[in-house]
Enzyme design. Structure first.
Site, mmCIF file in Angstrom:
data_model
loop_
_atom_site.group_PDB
_atom_site.id
_atom_site.type_symbol
_atom_site.label_atom_id
_atom_site.label_comp_id
_atom_site.label_asym_id
_atom_site.label_seq_id
_atom_site.Cartn_x
_atom_site.Cartn_y
_atom_site.Cartn_z
ATOM 1 N N CYS A 1 0.899 -1.192 0.124
ATOM 2 C CA CYS A 1 -0.188 -0.026 0.210
ATOM 3 C C CYS A 1 0.942 1.262 -0.046
ATOM 4 C CB CYS A 1 -0.879 -0.163 1.207
ATOM 5 S SG CYS A 1 -1.783 1.436 1.547
ATOM 6 N N CYS B 1 -0.443 3.748 -7.141
ATOM 7 C CA CYS B 1 -1.405 2.995 -6.035
ATOM 8 C C CYS B 1 -1.507 1.618 -6.685
ATOM 9 C CB CYS B 1 -2.708 3.678 -6.026
ATOM 10 S SG CYS B 1 -4.120 2.768 -4.998
#
Length: 285
Positions: free
Chosen positions: A94, A206
Site C-alpha cells: 500500500c 497505487c
C-alpha cells in the site's frame, strides 16, 4: 466447496489433507484488495512460499486517514498476524501505508519489511516526450516523500500528478466482477487528455491501479506506457528471502485475513481462491 456462514468469522473450503512442504511465510498487507497486484507479482516469481494476505476492510480506504492512525493501525495488524504465524518477511503493498509506517514497523519487528513507492525513477528513464504522469491517491500525491522522489529521480521530466480516490473504488469494483466504463475513466483522466502533449508514460502510484491496467490503456492515448513497482518489489522480496539466515518455515496453506466478514468480503472469496488462497478468516485485534 467454499461457504460463508452467517455469524462465523471464517470462510474456508472443506478440509483437505495437506502434504505441503515447509516453506517461509510472507505476509502481504494492504488496506484493500489492491495489494493483490503486488502479491501476484511476488507469487509468479516465488510460487513455493507460504503466503498470507491481510486487508483492512474495516478502515478502508487509508488515503484520508491521519498519519498517526495509519501507523498505529498497521503496526497493530502486523503484530496480530505475527502472534499467530512465524513470519519470514512482510510486504506493505500500500503506497499510503508504506510512506508512513515503514520506520515504525522496522523498529518494532525483527523480520524484513518491504514497502512500495511510486515507480518514478523507471518512468523517468522510459519517457520519450519528457512528460510523465503520476496517477495515485490524493494523499500519495501530496506527501513530501513523493515530492522527494520526483526531485531526486525526475528533474529532467515534467511530472503531472493526478490524485484520484475514485480509481481505488473502481479497482475494487472490477475485482468484484463489475464492468468498468472507459468513458468514466476518461473523465477522471481529463486533465491529461485535454493537454496538447499528454504524458506518454504513466506511473501507477497505487497498488489498486494495476488491476485497471487494461481499462487505463484503453482510456489513455495509444502507446502510453504504464509503470508500476510490482515487479521490483517481487525481485526485492526474492533477494531478501534468499539471504535470510534460517527463516521460520510453515506447512500451512495460503490464507487471507480481513478485519470484518461482510457480504462484500464473501463475494470476494471465489476471486481469492483464483489467487491461490485456501481460506479466509477474520483477524482478531
Amino acid at each position: 466447496m467454499a461457504t460463508a456462514r452467517q455469524g462465523e468469522n471464517t470462510i474456508s473450503p472443506e478440509a483437505i489433507p495437506s502434504n505441503l512442504p515447509s516453506r517461509p511465510t510472507v505476509l502481504v498487507f494492504d488496506s484493500g484488495v489492491g495489494g493483490l497486484s503486488v502479491y501476484d507479482e511476488i507469487r509468479q516469481l516465488l510460487p513455493d512460499l507460504h503466503y498470507i494476505y491481510a486487508f483492512d476492510n474495516e478502515a478502508f480506504p487509508y488515503g484520508e486517514k491521519s498519519q498517526q492512525f495509519i501507523i498505529e493501525r498497521v503496526v497493530e495488524i502486523v503484530n496480530a498476524v505475527q502472534l499467530r504465524h512465524q513470519l519470514a518477511l512482510v510486504v506493505i503493498a500500500c503506497n499510503t501505508a508504506s510512506t508512513i509506517s515503514l520506520p515504525a514497523l522496522r523498529e518494532r519487528f525483527t523480520f524484513p519489511v518491504v514497502g512500495v513507492v511510486p515507480a518514478v525513477k523507471p518512468a523517468a528513464k522510459l519517457t520519450r516526450n519528457g512528460v510523465v504522469g503520476l496517477l495515485a491517491t490524493r494523499a500519495t500525491v501530496q506527501r513530501p516523500y513523493t515530492h522527494e522522489l520526483i526531485a531526486r529521480f525526475a528533474t529532467d521530466c515534467q511530472i503531472l500528478s493526478l490524485g484520484s480516490s475514485e480509481l481505488v473504488e473502481l479497482a475494487e469494483a472490477k475485482l468484484q466482477g463489475e464492468t468498468i466504463s472507459i468513458s468514466e475513466l476518461q473523465k477522471i483522466l481529463r486533465p491529461w487528455l485535454r493537454l496538447p502533449e499528454p504524458p506518454d508514460t504513466v506511473v501507477l502510484g497505487c497498488t489498486h491501479f494495476p488491476l485497471l491496467a487494461e481499462e487505463l490503456k484503453a482510456a489513455l492515448p495509444d502507446g502510453t506506457r504504464l509503470v508500476d513497482s510490482g515487479a521490483a518489489i517481487a525481485r526485492r522480496t526474492a533477494w531478501l528471502i534468499a539471504n535470510l539466515d534460517n527463516p521460520p518455515l510453515s506447512t500451512d496453506k495460503n490464507l487471507v485475513y480481513c478485519l470484518a466478514i461482510t457480504p462484500k468480503v464473501a463475494t470476494l472469496w471465489p476471486i481469492l481462491q483464483r489467487y491461490g488462497f485456501d481460506s479466509l478468516e477474520k483477524l482478531p485485534l
